[in-house]
Design an enzyme around this catalytic site. Structure first.
Site, mmCIF file in Angstrom:
data_model
loop_
_atom_site.group_PDB
_atom_site.id
_atom_site.type_symbol
_atom_site.label_atom_id
_atom_site.label_comp_id
_atom_site.label_asym_id
_atom_site.label_seq_id
_atom_site.Cartn_x
_atom_site.Cartn_y
_atom_site.Cartn_z
ATOM 1 N N PRO A 40 10.178 27.439 21.447
ATOM 2 C CA PRO A 40 8.977 26.681 21.810
ATOM 3 C C PRO A 40 9.346 25.523 22.746
ATOM 4 O O PRO A 40 9.913 24.524 22.316
ATOM 5 C CB PRO A 40 8.439 26.170 20.468
ATOM 6 C CG PRO A 40 9.581 26.266 19.522
ATOM 7 C CD PRO A 40 10.584 27.238 20.050
ATOM 8 N N ASP A 211 13.696 22.060 23.056
ATOM 9 C CA ASP A 211 13.305 22.969 21.965
ATOM 10 C C ASP A 211 12.567 22.135 20.921
ATOM 11 O O ASP A 211 13.177 21.313 20.228
ATOM 12 C CB ASP A 211 14.587 23.599 21.391
ATOM 13 C CG ASP A 211 14.301 24.625 20.304
ATOM 14 O OD1 ASP A 211 13.222 24.547 19.683
ATOM 15 O OD2 ASP A 211 15.181 25.472 20.066
ATOM 16 N N HIS A 212 11.259 22.358 20.830
ATOM 17 C CA HIS A 212 10.447 21.478 19.977
ATOM 18 C C HIS A 212 10.642 21.758 18.482
ATOM 19 O O HIS A 212 10.107 21.039 17.637
ATOM 20 C CB HIS A 212 8.968 21.600 20.370
ATOM 21 C CG HIS A 212 8.182 20.339 20.124
ATOM 22 N ND1 HIS A 212 8.700 19.252 19.464
ATOM 23 C CD2 HIS A 212 6.923 19.993 20.465
ATOM 24 C CE1 HIS A 212 7.781 18.298 19.393
ATOM 25 N NE2 HIS A 212 6.693 18.724 19.998
ATOM 26 N N ARG A 213 11.437 22.772 18.135
ATOM 27 C CA ARG A 213 11.780 22.966 16.712
ATOM 28 C C ARG A 213 12.792 21.912 16.293
ATOM 29 O O ARG A 213 12.899 21.568 15.117
ATOM 30 C CB ARG A 213 12.419 24.358 16.498
ATOM 31 C CG ARG A 213 11.488 25.510 16.729
ATOM 32 C CD ARG A 213 12.248 26.827 16.703
ATOM 33 N NE ARG A 213 13.291 26.877 17.733
ATOM 34 C CZ ARG A 213 14.100 27.913 17.929
ATOM 35 N NH1 ARG A 213 14.000 28.991 17.167
ATOM 36 N NH2 ARG A 213 15.009 27.889 18.893
ATOM 37 N N ILE A 215 13.878 19.019 18.600
ATOM 38 C CA ILE A 215 13.770 17.708 19.260
ATOM 39 C C ILE A 215 12.306 17.299 19.330
ATOM 40 O O ILE A 215 11.443 18.128 19.649
ATOM 41 C CB ILE A 215 14.386 17.790 20.670
ATOM 42 C CG1 ILE A 215 15.903 17.947 20.532
ATOM 43 C CG2 ILE A 215 14.056 16.567 21.508
ATOM 44 C CD1 ILE A 215 16.588 18.346 21.780
#
Ligand code: CAO
Length: 238
Positions: A40, A211-213, A215
């Site tokens: 993501p 990577d929004h998982r 950061i």
């Protein structure tokens, strides 16, 4: 229509010819698709005031002048040391973060018919001159005979600079198992308000995909600010 002929749907509308993808193009295409769909992505945009940096670079004799990218590599490397959440990878069990103590940075190099990403080792501990020499060597090697696989592995973070070509911003695709990538576009001189008047400043656009998982957005904003601050003091990067 011949179903097995890949050209057939197009030739219905006019003349067209086939061009086979090289092995490298197929590998890059598969990795791009995998990373774009599995991770993501969010891209955070910012800009760094590089007026002082440009003056510093231009004060160097032409044979010793380093490109802005070299300063950026060092600024990113030092930022990866201080904001350690960017120097991690998600392990294959999807529940362990691997925190790295080394700082190896990949540089996207535009080569004929594709893209290669050589990795520069221990960028946080090296001089600008040393990094500049390797960027030159490795990019001409990549464009000449190509690079061995082990020159392109083990990276912690990638920088993709399109500044020499143009653009105001873009969304770079993360190079897994890394968790972020920095895209750089063309520096422009713009009027910036200093509280009393507009001043001409050289502004470098930064596009950080993360990577929004792993950061969050606030950390991404801090990461870009720290890079901008470091670029504002080029001598400290030497
Ligand atoms: N703004 C304005 N001009 C810039 C610039 C920027 N941000 N960055 C470079 N330039 C211009 C300057 O004129 C610079 O010369 P000076 O340093 O003397 O001012 C010149 O371009 C240098 O360009 P370069 O390409 O020779 O060197 P570099 O260190 O900037 O970049 C490399 C090296 C290998 C990263 C680059 O050549 C390259 O291949 N970039 C493309 C990467 C790419 O394809 N990314 C996309 C990947 S995803 O598809």
């Amino acid at each position: 229509m011949d179903e097995s002929d890949p050209l057939a749907p197009f030739e219905a509308f006019g003349s067209a010819s086939p061009l086979k993808l090289s092995r490298m193009q197929k590998i890059v295409a598969a990795r791009m698709a995998q990373n774009w769909t599995a991770i993501p992505h969010v891209t955070h945009h910012d800009e760094a005031d590089v007026t002082i940096l440009e003056a510093y670079r231009n004060a160097c004799p032409p044979d010793r002048k380093l490109t802005a990218l070299v300063f950026l590599i060092k600024a990113v490397a030092l930022t990866l040391r201080s904001l350690k959440q960017f120097n991690v990878s998600l392990a294959s069990d999807s529940s362990t973060l691997v925190v790295k103590d080394y700082v190896h940075i990949g540089i996207a190099v535009d080569v004929e018919g594709g893209l290669l990403v050589p990795v520069l080792r221990d960028c946080d501990r090296r001089s600008l001159r040393d990094l500049g020499k390797e960027v030159q060597e490795v990019s001409s090697e990549a464009r000449g005979k190509g690079l061995p696989y082990d020159r392109m592995t083990g990276g912690c973070f990638t920088i993709s600079s399109l500044g020499g070509i143009g653009g105001t911003g873009f969304t770079p695709i993360i190079n897994a198992p890394e968790v972020a990538i920095l895209g750089v576009s063309r520096t422009v001189v713009r009027p910036m308000w200093d509280g009393e008047a507009f001043q001409p400043r050289s502004m470098l656009p930064l596009s950080l995909s993360y990577d929004h998982r792993i950061i969050n957005g606030a950390d991404a904003a801090r990461f870009c600010r720290e890079i901008a601050d470091r670029l504002g003091d080029p001598q400290s990067l030497e």
